[in-house]
Design an enzyme around this catalytic site. Structure first.
Site, short mmCIF file in Angstrom:
data_model
loop_
_atom_site.label_atom_id
_atom_site.label_comp_id
_atom_site.label_asym_id
_atom_site.label_seq_id
_atom_site.Cartn_x
_atom_site.Cartn_y
_atom_site.Cartn_z
N CYS A 1 0.99 -1.39 0.08
CA CYS A 1 0.08 -0.03 0.06
C CYS A 1 0.82 1.39 0.13
O CYS A 1 0.40 2.47 -0.52
CB CYS A 1 -0.86 -0.11 1.35
SG CYS A 1 -2.12 -1.56 1.19
N HIS B 1 -3.85 7.11 0.91
CA HIS B 1 -3.82 5.78 0.32
C HIS B 1 -5.53 5.32 0.79
O HIS B 1 -5.79 5.33 1.83
CB HIS B 1 -2.98 4.83 0.85
CG HIS B 1 -3.44 3.23 1.00
ND1 HIS B 1 -3.90 2.94 -0.46
CD2 HIS B 1 -3.50 2.47 1.66
CE1 HIS B 1 -4.10 1.62 -0.28
NE2 HIS B 1 -3.93 1.25 0.98
N ASN C 1 -10.07 -0.74 -2.73
CA ASN C 1 -8.51 -0.50 -2.19
C ASN C 1 -7.62 -1.00 -3.42
O ASN C 1 -7.68 -2.37 -3.53
CB ASN C 1 -8.40 -1.34 -0.84
CG ASN C 1 -6.65 -1.12 -0.34
OD1 ASN C 1 -6.08 -0.66 -1.20
ND2 ASN C 1 -6.72 -1.29 1.19
N1 ACO Z 1 -19.41 -9.64 5.42
C1 ACO Z 1 -20.10 -9.84 6.50
N2 ACO Z 1 -19.56 -10.24 7.78
C2 ACO Z 1 -18.19 -10.27 7.73
C3 ACO Z 1 -17.46 -9.88 6.60
C4 ACO Z 1 -18.14 -9.34 5.64
N3 ACO Z 1 -17.50 -9.24 4.20
N4 ACO Z 1 -16.14 -9.84 6.97
C5 ACO Z 1 -15.92 -10.32 8.21
N5 ACO Z 1 -17.27 -10.66 8.67
C6 ACO Z 1 -17.57 -11.19 9.80
C7 ACO Z 1 -16.61 -11.87 10.62
O1 ACO Z 1 -16.69 -12.98 10.36
C8 ACO Z 1 -17.08 -11.57 12.01
O2 ACO Z 1 -18.17 -12.28 12.37
P1 ACO Z 1 -18.15 -13.00 13.94
O3 ACO Z 1 -18.27 -11.80 14.74
O4 ACO Z 1 -19.34 -13.90 13.95
O5 ACO Z 1 -16.77 -13.54 14.14
C9 ACO Z 1 -17.48 -10.03 12.09
O6 ACO Z 1 -17.95 -9.83 10.81
C10 ACO Z 1 -16.55 -9.20 12.55
O7 ACO Z 1 -15.42 -9.21 11.86
P2 ACO Z 1 -14.04 -8.42 12.13
O8 ACO Z 1 -12.90 -8.91 11.38
O9 ACO Z 1 -13.88 -8.27 13.50
O10 ACO Z 1 -14.53 -7.03 11.47
P3 ACO Z 1 -14.29 -5.76 11.88
O11 ACO Z 1 -15.25 -5.08 12.41
O12 ACO Z 1 -12.74 -5.59 12.50
O13 ACO Z 1 -13.97 -4.98 10.22
C11 ACO Z 1 -12.33 -4.79 8.78
C12 ACO Z 1 -13.12 -5.60 9.61
C13 ACO Z 1 -13.13 -3.74 7.85
C14 ACO Z 1 -11.24 -5.50 8.08
C15 ACO Z 1 -11.75 -3.72 9.74
O14 ACO Z 1 -10.89 -4.46 10.71
C16 ACO Z 1 -10.67 -2.75 9.22
O15 ACO Z 1 -11.35 -1.68 8.52
N6 ACO Z 1 -9.53 -3.04 9.23
C17 ACO Z 1 -8.75 -2.07 8.65
C18 ACO Z 1 -7.65 -2.96 7.75
C19 ACO Z 1 -8.09 -2.19 6.31
O16 ACO Z 1 -8.86 -1.18 5.96
N7 ACO Z 1 -7.60 -2.84 5.53
C20 ACO Z 1 -7.41 -2.50 3.96
C21 ACO Z 1 -6.13 -2.97 3.43
S1 ACO Z 1 -4.51 -2.91 4.31
C22 ACO Z 1 -4.34 -1.17 3.86
O17 ACO Z 1 -4.32 -0.88 2.87
C23 ACO Z 1 -3.76 -0.42 4.78
#
Ligand code: ACO
Length: 335
Positions: free
Chosen positions: A115, A262, A292
């Site tokens: 990234c 980004h 992304n």
């Molecule tokens: N649709 C529906 N449910 C989902 C999905 C989906 N696409 N993905 C995960 N879930 C579920 C999980 O299975 C979990 O279910 P459970 O509670 O029954 O176990 C629940 O949703 C919560 O999952 P988490 O992974 O804890 O979700 P979180 O609220 O942390 O959101 C996310 C995930 C969006 C990735 C978040 O952690 C985030 O924004 N992280 C930052 C990472 C990021 O933006 N990365 C981008 C790429 S890296 C970069 O460019 C820097």
């Protein structure tokens, strides 16, 4: 010492639009979940047979950037290609671009910083220009994520976030000391290397071993992400590295005309916007439309912002990125 300035920008995304609703036919997810967590409404995916690869999308963006820079392709002294999804394991995609652009010989180098790849490439190009070594450098950030994602419920935490696309800039020598790249700032923290990574195939597990194992449950072929850890580190590092750039140039957040983060996640961008007290006109986001696109995201966003007239001569533009490695960086540019 010379200065370096952006003289041309271009972008390319595949025609194929994949909405959140489209994803619900492949995996257990919903438009509401994706929008709430990431802000993404749709992304572009390469379609099999459409001729797009990481390198050829880069070529399309590069041709636009070269034309806008008003230089001949043979005036390019160096090609820098940032990606985490190269066409081939080797050689790098920079030489594939060179092949397609029919530039007989010039150095071509791939940058492997995910990234943050575009900012690492921009910082590298900036040094080559400021020291007088090169006059025109083509920088490309491009990704083909879609072919390598786990598009089932198992991979939904990652696969809904990423999209395909490319952006490119031409960075050229300038004699004007007041315009161009003011400074760049790069960082890495390898202790988190495996927290956002694609581990296999790799030289730790060569293809013959994978073929022999023939294990469809092996998820090491797909990117894995510790989403919450990434989020927590991203908001801190984005803020630090933007501040570092402002302080080095004795500037304050109010002086930013356009921040182009980004496009990791709209929630991360919004956090940064609030933290620096910036209004909506001072931050450019297009993750809603493209997801992304990793190394492609900043040059795609910068090109769109420029095409929409949101970056003008005299503007202070700040680029900032955080991602796998972990790596992060910023660049301050006086247009
Ligand atoms: N649709 C529906 N449910 C989902 C999905 C989906 N696409 N993905 C995960 N879930 C579920 C999980 O299975 C979990 O279910 P459970 O509670 O029954 O176990 C629940 O949703 C919560 O999952 P988490 O992974 O804890 O979700 P979180 O609220 O942390 O959101 C996310 C995930 C969006 C990735 C978040 O952690 C985030 O924004 N992280 C930052 C990472 C990021 O933006 N990365 C981008 C790429 S890296 C970069 O460019 C820097």
């Amino acid at each position: 010492m010379y200065n370096s300035k952006i003289t041309g920008m271009g972008m390319y995304v595949p025609d194929n639009v994949v909405t959140n609703k489209d994803l619900t036919s492949l995996m257990d997810t919903s438009h509401e979940w994706i929008i709430e967590r990431t802000g993404i409404e749709e992304r572009r995916h390469i379609k099999k047979g459409d001729g797009n690869t990481t390198a050829t999308m880069g070529v399309k963006a590069a041709k636009i950037a070269i034309e806008r820079a008003d230089i001949d392709k043979n005036d390019i002294d160096l090609i820098l290609f940032a990606t985490l999804s190269p066409d081939y394991y080797f050689p790098g995609s920079g030489v594939i671009v060179q092949q397609h652009l029919e530039i007989p010989t010039c150095p071509a180098m791939d940058i492997r910083n995910q990234c943050s790849g575009f900012i690492y490439a921009l910082a590298t190009a900036d040094q080559f220009i400021k020291t007088g070594m090169y006059k025109n450098i083509l920088i490309i950030g491009s990704e083909n994520h879609s072919g390598g994602l786990d598009m089932t419920t198992r991979g939904r935490g990652v696969s809904v976030i990423f999209g395909d696309g490319a952006g490119a800039v031409v960075l050229s020598r300038s004699e004007d000391p007041n315009k161009g790249i003011l400074s760049t700032h790069l960082h890495s923290e390898g202790q988190f290397a495996e927290e956002l990574a694609l581990i296999g195939p790799s030289t730790n597990r060569w293809v013959p071993e994978i073929l022999e194992a023939n294990d469809p449950t092996d998820i090491s072929y797909y990117p894995n992400m510790n989403g919450q850890l990434v989020f927590k580190n991203a908001v801190v590092r984005f803020s630090e590295v933007i501040m570092e750039g402002l302080q080095q140039n004795k500037m304050t957040p109010e002086q930013i005309d356009m921040l182009i983060p980004h496009q990791a996640n709209l929630r991360i961008s919004q956090f940064i916007q609030r933290k620096f007290g910036l209004n909506d006109d001072q931050v450019y986001n297009n993750i809603m439309r493209y997801g992304n696109t990793t190394a492609g995201s900043i040059p795609i966003a910068m090109t769109e912002a420029w095409e929409e007239g949101k970056i003008k001569s005299g503007n202070l533009v700040v680029l900032a990125a955080f991602g796998s490695g972990f790596t992060w960086g910023s660049a301050l540019i006086q247009f």
